[in-house]
Design a protein around this motif. Structure first.
Motif, PDB file in Angstrom:
ATOM      1  N   ARG A  99       0.034  -4.521 -17.906  1.00  0.00           N
ATOM      2  CA  ARG A  99       1.420  -4.646 -17.476  1.00  0.00           C
ATOM      3  C   ARG A  99       1.558  -5.246 -16.092  1.00  0.00           C
ATOM      4  O   ARG A  99       2.579  -5.786 -15.744  1.00  0.00           O
ATOM      5  CB  ARG A  99       2.109  -3.282 -17.535  1.00  0.00           C
ATOM      6  CG  ARG A  99       2.927  -3.205 -18.797  1.00  0.00           C
ATOM      7  CD  ARG A  99       3.655  -1.952 -19.019  1.00  0.00           C
ATOM      8  NE  ARG A  99       2.910  -0.852 -19.548  1.00  0.00           N
ATOM      9  CZ  ARG A  99       2.339  -0.837 -20.741  1.00  0.00           C
ATOM     10  NH1 ARG A  99       2.391  -1.889 -21.522  1.00  0.00           N
ATOM     11  NH2 ARG A  99       1.715   0.210 -21.153  1.00  0.00           N
ATOM     12  N   GLU A 145       2.003   5.228  -8.519  1.00  0.00           N
ATOM     13  CA  GLU A 145       2.461   5.692  -9.834  1.00  0.00           C
ATOM     14  C   GLU A 145       1.606   6.872 -10.281  1.00  0.00           C
ATOM     15  O   GLU A 145       0.387   6.797 -10.291  1.00  0.00           O
ATOM     16  CB  GLU A 145       2.356   4.571 -10.874  1.00  0.00           C
ATOM     17  CG  GLU A 145       2.647   5.101 -12.283  1.00  0.00           C
ATOM     18  CD  GLU A 145       2.376   4.088 -13.399  1.00  0.00           C
ATOM     19  OE1 GLU A 145       2.262   2.883 -13.119  1.00  0.00           O
ATOM     20  OE2 GLU A 145       2.276   4.531 -14.555  1.00  0.00           O
ATOM     21  N   ASN A 192      15.602   4.630 -16.907  1.00  0.00           N
ATOM     22  CA  ASN A 192      15.090   3.366 -17.444  1.00  0.00           C
ATOM     23  C   ASN A 192      15.403   3.270 -18.938  1.00  0.00           C
ATOM     24  O   ASN A 192      15.868   4.218 -19.550  1.00  0.00           O
ATOM     25  CB  ASN A 192      13.582   3.274 -17.186  1.00  0.00           C
ATOM     26  CG  ASN A 192      13.025   1.912 -17.525  1.00  0.00           C
ATOM     27  OD1 ASN A 192      13.640   0.885 -17.254  1.00  0.00           O
ATOM     28  ND2 ASN A 192      11.853   1.885 -18.145  1.00  0.00           N
ATOM     29  N   VAL A 229      16.730  -1.676 -16.887  1.00  0.00           N
ATOM     30  CA  VAL A 229      15.959  -2.131 -18.043  1.00  0.00           C
ATOM     31  C   VAL A 229      14.754  -2.830 -17.406  1.00  0.00           C
ATOM     32  O   VAL A 229      14.764  -4.038 -17.192  1.00  0.00           O
ATOM     33  CB  VAL A 229      16.775  -3.091 -18.942  1.00  0.00           C
ATOM     34  CG1 VAL A 229      15.969  -3.476 -20.187  1.00  0.00           C
ATOM     35  CG2 VAL A 229      18.103  -2.464 -19.352  1.00  0.00           C
ATOM     36  N   ALA A 230      13.771  -2.024 -17.073  1.00  0.00           N
ATOM     37  CA  ALA A 230      12.637  -2.533 -16.294  1.00  0.00           C
ATOM     38  C   ALA A 230      11.941  -3.681 -17.005  1.00  0.00           C
ATOM     39  O   ALA A 230      11.489  -4.641 -16.374  1.00  0.00           O
ATOM     40  CB  ALA A 230      11.654  -1.408 -16.010  1.00  0.00           C
TER      41      ALA A 230
HETATM   42  N1  LIG Z   1      13.342  -0.787 -24.456  1.00  0.00           N
HETATM   43  C1  LIG Z   1      12.725  -0.741 -23.292  1.00  0.00           C
HETATM   44  N2  LIG Z   1      11.407  -0.563 -23.256  1.00  0.00           N
HETATM   45  C2  LIG Z   1      10.810  -0.502 -22.046  1.00  0.00           C
HETATM   46  C3  LIG Z   1      11.535  -0.634 -20.842  1.00  0.00           C
HETATM   47  N3  LIG Z   1      10.667  -0.515 -19.814  1.00  0.00           N
HETATM   48  C4  LIG Z   1       9.457  -0.321 -20.336  1.00  0.00           C
HETATM   49  N4  LIG Z   1       9.514  -0.309 -21.697  1.00  0.00           N
HETATM   50  C5  LIG Z   1       8.404  -0.143 -22.643  1.00  0.00           C
HETATM   51  O1  LIG Z   1       7.992   1.213 -22.658  1.00  0.00           O
HETATM   52  C6  LIG Z   1       6.580   1.312 -22.873  1.00  0.00           C
HETATM   53  C7  LIG Z   1       5.932   2.148 -21.803  1.00  0.00           C
HETATM   54  O2  LIG Z   1       6.054   1.488 -20.560  1.00  0.00           O
HETATM   55  P1  LIG Z   1       5.103   1.774 -19.330  1.00  0.00           P
HETATM   56  O3  LIG Z   1       5.626   0.991 -18.190  1.00  0.00           O
HETATM   57  O4  LIG Z   1       3.689   1.601 -19.685  1.00  0.00           O
HETATM   58  O5  LIG Z   1       5.382   3.319 -19.126  1.00  0.00           O
HETATM   59  P2  LIG Z   1       4.606   4.328 -18.151  1.00  0.00           P
HETATM   60  O6  LIG Z   1       5.593   5.340 -17.729  1.00  0.00           O
HETATM   61  O7  LIG Z   1       3.896   3.599 -17.078  1.00  0.00           O
HETATM   62  O8  LIG Z   1       3.568   4.966 -19.131  1.00  0.00           O
HETATM   63  P3  LIG Z   1       2.272   5.845 -18.759  1.00  0.00           P
HETATM   64  O9  LIG Z   1       1.621   5.241 -17.559  1.00  0.00           O
HETATM   65  O10 LIG Z   1       1.430   5.791 -19.985  1.00  0.00           O
HETATM   66  O11 LIG Z   1       2.786   7.226 -18.498  1.00  0.00           O
HETATM   67  C8  LIG Z   1       6.068  -0.119 -22.921  1.00  0.00           C
HETATM   68  O12 LIG Z   1       5.929  -0.503 -24.248  1.00  0.00           O
HETATM   69  C9  LIG Z   1       7.160  -0.912 -22.231  1.00  0.00           C
HETATM   70  O13 LIG Z   1       7.224  -2.240 -22.677  1.00  0.00           O
HETATM   71  C10 LIG Z   1      12.953  -0.847 -20.929  1.00  0.00           C
HETATM   72  O14 LIG Z   1      13.655  -0.970 -19.940  1.00  0.00           O
HETATM   73  N5  LIG Z   1      13.485  -0.880 -22.182  1.00  0.00           N
END
Ligand SMILES: Nc1nc2c(ncn2[C@@H]2O[C@H](COP(=O)(O)OP(=O)(O)OP(=O)(O)O)[C@@H](O)[C@H]2O)c(=O)[nH]1
Ligand SMILES: [Mg+2]
Length: 317
Positions: A99, A145, A192, A229-230
């Motif tokens: 990512r 994070e 988010n 919407v990150a």
């Molecule tokens: N629909 C949608 N999906 C999102 C958005 N932001 C992130 N995602 C999706 O959510 C999933 C998890 O995103 P991450 O950024 O890896 O989440 P995280 O909180 O870092 O996850 P961990 O490190 O595993 O705890 C991914 O498939 C992203 O593409 C958003 O704004 N909208």
């Protein structure tokens, strides 16, 4: 290893030197004291932002979008992804590398994942040292994070200048499930995945639970709730703005200095306790824990007197 050279190179912003210094931290190298002594005068310039929230809420995606925003503003950015549940760095956080991959070739960005389980003192001990390295390497902003697993989110909040708590609608984390803990640590809240149903409801519920409708003393910080919407970078400028405001608010009131002093006190305490524990269990000329334990078992000594003996001997041994 030539510590002064390594520190000099890290200061110049050489990524390999930064990486090696963080590895020294992670490995609890015997040279850690020397490293930290050399870094001390170089630190204090970075603004540390902690991001926490349930697994999958979008922390890494949001972090990556924040990196983009800060880079546009010409800032040097450090990213520390901490996994408190794993003794291996890079395991669960591998996905983060993907990512964050768009920043991989940017010399103004350092990305590092770090495991803290199994470390003496865990998160409380290892993360601040890694933050120091990034700070000394000239990062203006350090984004930390941490996956929210109970205590860890509270711990990371204690290490950041500003804490961001992320939520997402329909994840079952709900605000109820996220427990009252997060309501005390967030300086900025991010809802988010606002492209999904329920984001408004989540924001409303959060607003209610934080008591944001209630009046506050003038000058009190009112944690903003920002919808994002990150994945599309939407709302990220508003997050940056909220962070800027919080920083300015802290600086005006000396809150920043107080937070940093509290953080340093906690860090010193953790290091001291870790050192003490190691000394207690290693017999010296005037103290011997197993011998004292034996006397307590035999009834010739009570545990309090034994503990006093031990503590007194530690200062001479
Ligand atoms: N629909 C949608 N999906 C999102 C958005 N932001 C992130 N995602 C999706 O959510 C999933 C998890 O995103 P991450 O950024 O890896 O989440 P995280 O909180 O870092 O996850 P961990 O490190 O595993 O705890 C991914 O498939 C992203 O593409 C958003 O704004 N909208
Ligand atoms: Mg992540």
């Amino acid at each position: 290893m030539d510590v002064p050279l390594l520190v000099e190179q890290a200061r110049e912003g050489r990524p390999r030197a930064v990486a090696r210094l963080i590895s020294l931290v992670e490995g609890a190298s015997p040279q850690l004291r020397e490293v930290m002594a050399a870094l001390a005068p170089l630190t204090g310039g970075a603004y540390v932002v902690g991001l926490t929230g349930s697994p999958g809420v979008g922390k890494s995606t949001c972090t990556s979008a924040l990196v983009t925003a800060y880079r546009k503003a010409g800032r040097r950015v450090g990213v520390l992804a901490v996994d408190p549940s794993s003794p291996f760095s890079g395991g669960a956080l591998l996905g983060d590398r993907v990512r964050m991959s768009e920043h991989a070739s940017d010399p103004g960005v350092y990305i590092r994942s770090m495991a803290t389980r199994g470390h003496l003192g865990g998160l409380a001990w290892a993360a601040p040292q890694a933050i120091r390295v990034l700070d000394a390497a000239g990062c203006d902003v350090i984004l930390v994070e941490t996956v929210g697993v109970g205590q860890s989110e509270v711990e990371i909040a204690a290490q950041a200048d500003t804490s961001v708590v992320l939520l997402a609608p329909g994840m079952g984390d709900g605000i109820q499930a996220a427990k009252a803990g997060i309501l005390e640590i967030g300086d900025v809240y991010v809802v988010n995945k606002a492209d999904r149903d329920g984001a408004d409801a989540t924001a409303r519920e959060l607003n209610h639970m934080l008591g944001l409708g209630e009046s506050r003393a003038p000058g009190d910080w009112r944690p903003p709730i920002v919808k994002t919407v990150a994945a599309r970078g939407e709302g990220i400028d508003e997050v940056v703005e909220a962070l800027d405001k919080h920083r300015a608010w802290m600086e005006e009131r000396d809150v920043l200095a107080t937070r940093r002093t509290t953080r340093a006190a906690r860090e010193i305490e953790t290091i001291a306790l870790t050192t003490l524990r190691a000394r207690i269990t290693t017999p010296g000329p005037a103290h011997d824990l197993p011998a004292l334990a034996q006397r307590v078992t035999q009834g010739t000594l009570d545990p309090y007197t034994a503990a006093d003996t031990l503590v007194a001997a530690l200062t001479t041994d």
